[in-house]
Design a protein around this motif. Structure first.
Motif, PDB file in Angstrom:
ATOM      1  N   PHE A  56       0.827  -1.210   0.000  1.00 36.96           N
ATOM      2  CA  PHE A  56       0.000   0.000   0.000  1.00 36.96           C
ATOM      3  C   PHE A  56       0.862   1.262   0.000  1.00 36.96           C
ATOM      4  O   PHE A  56       0.572   2.225  -0.717  1.00 36.96           O
ATOM      5  CB  PHE A  56      -0.932   0.027   1.210  1.00 36.96           C
ATOM      6  CG  PHE A  56      -2.152  -0.835   1.071  1.00 36.96           C
ATOM      7  CD1 PHE A  56      -2.816  -0.947  -0.135  1.00 36.96           C
ATOM      8  CD2 PHE A  56      -2.651  -1.522   2.160  1.00 36.96           C
ATOM      9  CE1 PHE A  56      -3.945  -1.729  -0.261  1.00 36.96           C
ATOM     10  CE2 PHE A  56      -3.786  -2.302   2.050  1.00 36.96           C
ATOM     11  CZ  PHE A  56      -4.431  -2.416   0.835  1.00 36.96           C
ATOM     12  N   ALA A  57       1.923   1.268   0.806  1.00 36.59           N
ATOM     13  CA  ALA A  57       2.794   2.448   0.867  1.00 36.59           C
ATOM     14  C   ALA A  57       3.503   2.667  -0.469  1.00 36.59           C
ATOM     15  O   ALA A  57       3.636   3.810  -0.933  1.00 36.59           O
ATOM     16  CB  ALA A  57       3.803   2.296   2.001  1.00 36.59           C
ATOM     17  N   THR A  58       3.959   1.593  -1.102  1.00 32.00           N
ATOM     18  CA  THR A  58       4.621   1.712  -2.400  1.00 32.00           C
ATOM     19  C   THR A  58       3.645   2.204  -3.461  1.00 32.00           C
ATOM     20  O   THR A  58       3.971   3.100  -4.256  1.00 32.00           O
ATOM     21  CB  THR A  58       5.214   0.357  -2.818  1.00 32.00           C
ATOM     22  OG1 THR A  58       6.139  -0.064  -1.818  1.00 32.00           O
ATOM     23  CG2 THR A  58       5.914   0.454  -4.156  1.00 32.00           C
ATOM     24  N   ALA A  59       2.442   1.638  -3.486  1.00 31.79           N
ATOM     25  CA  ALA A  59       1.446   2.075  -4.461  1.00 31.79           C
ATOM     26  C   ALA A  59       1.054   3.530  -4.233  1.00 31.79           C
ATOM     27  O   ALA A  59       0.861   4.287  -5.193  1.00 31.79           O
ATOM     28  CB  ALA A  59       0.212   1.176  -4.397  1.00 31.79           C
ATOM     29  N   GLY A  60       0.974   3.934  -2.973  1.00 31.31           N
ATOM     30  CA  GLY A  60       0.640   5.324  -2.678  1.00 31.31           C
ATOM     31  C   GLY A  60       1.715   6.291  -3.120  1.00 31.31           C
ATOM     32  O   GLY A  60       1.419   7.382  -3.629  1.00 31.31           O
ATOM     33  N   SER A  61       2.966   5.896  -2.964  1.00 28.89           N
ATOM     34  CA  SER A  61       4.037   6.810  -3.361  1.00 28.89           C
ATOM     35  C   SER A  61       4.246   6.835  -4.874  1.00 28.89           C
ATOM     36  O   SER A  61       4.745   7.826  -5.408  1.00 28.89           O
ATOM     37  CB  SER A  61       5.340   6.431  -2.654  1.00 28.89           C
ATOM     38  OG  SER A  61       5.759   5.146  -3.062  1.00 28.89           O
ATOM     39  N   LEU A  62       3.861   5.779  -5.576  1.00 27.34           N
ATOM     40  CA  LEU A  62       4.067   5.722  -7.025  1.00 27.34           C
ATOM     41  C   LEU A  62       2.808   6.036  -7.824  1.00 27.34           C
ATOM     42  O   LEU A  62       2.844   6.032  -9.061  1.00 27.34           O
ATOM     43  CB  LEU A  62       4.580   4.335  -7.429  1.00 27.34           C
ATOM     44  CG  LEU A  62       5.962   3.985  -6.920  1.00 27.34           C
ATOM     45  CD1 LEU A  62       6.308   2.544  -7.300  1.00 27.34           C
ATOM     46  CD2 LEU A  62       6.999   4.922  -7.454  1.00 27.34           C
ATOM     47  N   ALA A  63       1.702   6.322  -7.159  1.00 25.32           N
ATOM     48  CA  ALA A  63       0.436   6.546  -7.861  1.00 25.32           C
ATOM     49  C   ALA A  63       0.527   7.741  -8.813  1.00 25.32           C
ATOM     50  O   ALA A  63      -0.007   7.687  -9.924  1.00 25.32           O
ATOM     51  CB  ALA A  63      -0.701   6.765  -6.862  1.00 25.32           C
ATOM     52  N   GLY A  64       1.206   8.785  -8.409  1.00 25.35           N
ATOM     53  CA  GLY A  64       1.347   9.947  -9.283  1.00 25.35           C
ATOM     54  C   GLY A  64       2.168   9.647 -10.522  1.00 25.35           C
ATOM     55  O   GLY A  64       1.868  10.113 -11.622  1.00 25.35           O
ATOM     56  N   GLN A  65       3.227   8.866 -10.360  1.00 30.45           N
ATOM     57  CA  GLN A  65       4.069   8.516 -11.518  1.00 30.45           C
ATOM     58  C   GLN A  65       3.346   7.583 -12.473  1.00 30.45           C
ATOM     59  O   GLN A  65       3.638   7.565 -13.664  1.00 30.45           O
ATOM     60  CB  GLN A  65       5.358   7.850 -11.022  1.00 30.45           C
ATOM     61  CG  GLN A  65       6.273   8.779 -10.283  1.00 30.45           C
ATOM     62  CD  GLN A  65       7.521   8.062  -9.796  1.00 30.45           C
ATOM     63  OE1 GLN A  65       7.757   6.903 -10.121  1.00 30.45           O
ATOM     64  NE2 GLN A  65       8.317   8.773  -8.992  1.00 30.45           N
ATOM     65  N   TRP A  66       2.431   6.781 -11.965  1.00 26.35           N
ATOM     66  CA  TRP A  66       1.688   5.858 -12.810  1.00 26.35           C
ATOM     67  C   TRP A  66       0.531   6.535 -13.512  1.00 26.35           C
ATOM     68  O   TRP A  66      -0.157   5.900 -14.315  1.00 26.35           O
ATOM     69  CB  TRP A  66       1.184   4.684 -11.989  1.00 26.35           C
ATOM     70  CG  TRP A  66       2.269   3.770 -11.493  1.00 26.35           C
ATOM     71  CD1 TRP A  66       3.525   3.650 -11.986  1.00 26.35           C
ATOM     72  CD2 TRP A  66       2.181   2.853 -10.410  1.00 26.35           C
ATOM     73  NE1 TRP A  66       4.234   2.722 -11.289  1.00 26.35           N
ATOM     74  CE2 TRP A  66       3.439   2.216 -10.317  1.00 26.35           C
ATOM     75  CE3 TRP A  66       1.188   2.513  -9.514  1.00 26.35           C
ATOM     76  CZ2 TRP A  66       3.705   1.254  -9.346  1.00 26.35           C
ATOM     77  CZ3 TRP A  66       1.459   1.553  -8.565  1.00 26.35           C
ATOM     78  CH2 TRP A  66       2.694   0.929  -8.477  1.00 26.35           C
ATOM     79  N   GLY A  67       0.280   7.790 -13.208  1.00 24.97           N
ATOM     80  CA  GLY A  67      -0.777   8.529 -13.875  1.00 24.97           C
ATOM     81  C   GLY A  67      -2.144   8.368 -13.253  1.00 24.97           C
ATOM     82  O   GLY A  67      -3.149   8.730 -13.861  1.00 24.97           O
ATOM     83  N   TRP A  68      -2.206   7.835 -12.038  1.00 24.41           N
ATOM     84  CA  TRP A  68      -3.493   7.705 -11.372  1.00 24.41           C
ATOM     85  C   TRP A  68      -3.896   9.052 -10.793  1.00 24.41           C
ATOM     86  O   TRP A  68      -3.064   9.797 -10.297  1.00 24.41           O
ATOM     87  CB  TRP A  68      -3.422   6.675 -10.269  1.00 24.41           C
ATOM     88  CG  TRP A  68      -3.189   5.270 -10.749  1.00 24.41           C
ATOM     89  CD1 TRP A  68      -3.244   4.836 -12.027  1.00 24.41           C
ATOM     90  CD2 TRP A  68      -2.847   4.151  -9.961  1.00 24.41           C
ATOM     91  NE1 TRP A  68      -2.963   3.510 -12.094  1.00 24.41           N
ATOM     92  CE2 TRP A  68      -2.705   3.050 -10.830  1.00 24.41           C
ATOM     93  CE3 TRP A  68      -2.629   3.944  -8.617  1.00 24.41           C
ATOM     94  CZ2 TRP A  68      -2.384   1.781 -10.389  1.00 24.41           C
ATOM     95  CZ3 TRP A  68      -2.305   2.677  -8.165  1.00 24.41           C
ATOM     96  CH2 TRP A  68      -2.197   1.614  -9.044  1.00 24.41           C
ATOM     97  N   PRO A  69      -5.159   9.390 -10.848  1.00 23.18           N
ATOM     98  CA  PRO A  69      -5.589  10.713 -10.332  1.00 23.18           C
ATOM     99  C   PRO A  69      -5.482  10.826  -8.822  1.00 23.18           C
ATOM    100  O   PRO A  69      -5.453   9.913  -8.102  1.00 23.18           O
ATOM    101  CB  PRO A  69      -7.053  10.796 -10.766  1.00 23.18           C
ATOM    102  CG  PRO A  69      -7.488   9.406 -11.021  1.00 23.18           C
ATOM    103  CD  PRO A  69      -6.268   8.627 -11.375  1.00 23.18           C
TER     104      PRO A  69
END
Length: 69
Positions: A56-69
């Protein structure tokens, strides 16, 4: 927005881990004197939850780079 949801999920997971571990830590003077069955019980519950927290922490920190709003 998505990163905040993931960070919130990571925080909830982390507090569940603390809630599971606190009775074992607070009720004993020497945690190393726990039986192997008790160690196994905690390992089966804590390790997957900590992996979930990391995911969850990794997905939260990379969400912006992956283009998620």
């Amino acid at each position: 927005m998505t990163s905040n949801i993931f960070f919130g999920a990571a925080a909830v997971t982390f507090f569940v881990v603390l809630w599971l571990m606190l009775p074992a830590i607070a009720s004993r003077r020497d945690v190393m004197k726990m039986t192997s069955a008790e160690h196994g019980w905690y390992a089966k519950r804590i390790f997957p939850l900590m992996l979930l927290f990391g995911a969850f922490a990794t997905a939260g920190s990379l969400a912006g780079q992956w283009g998620w709003p």
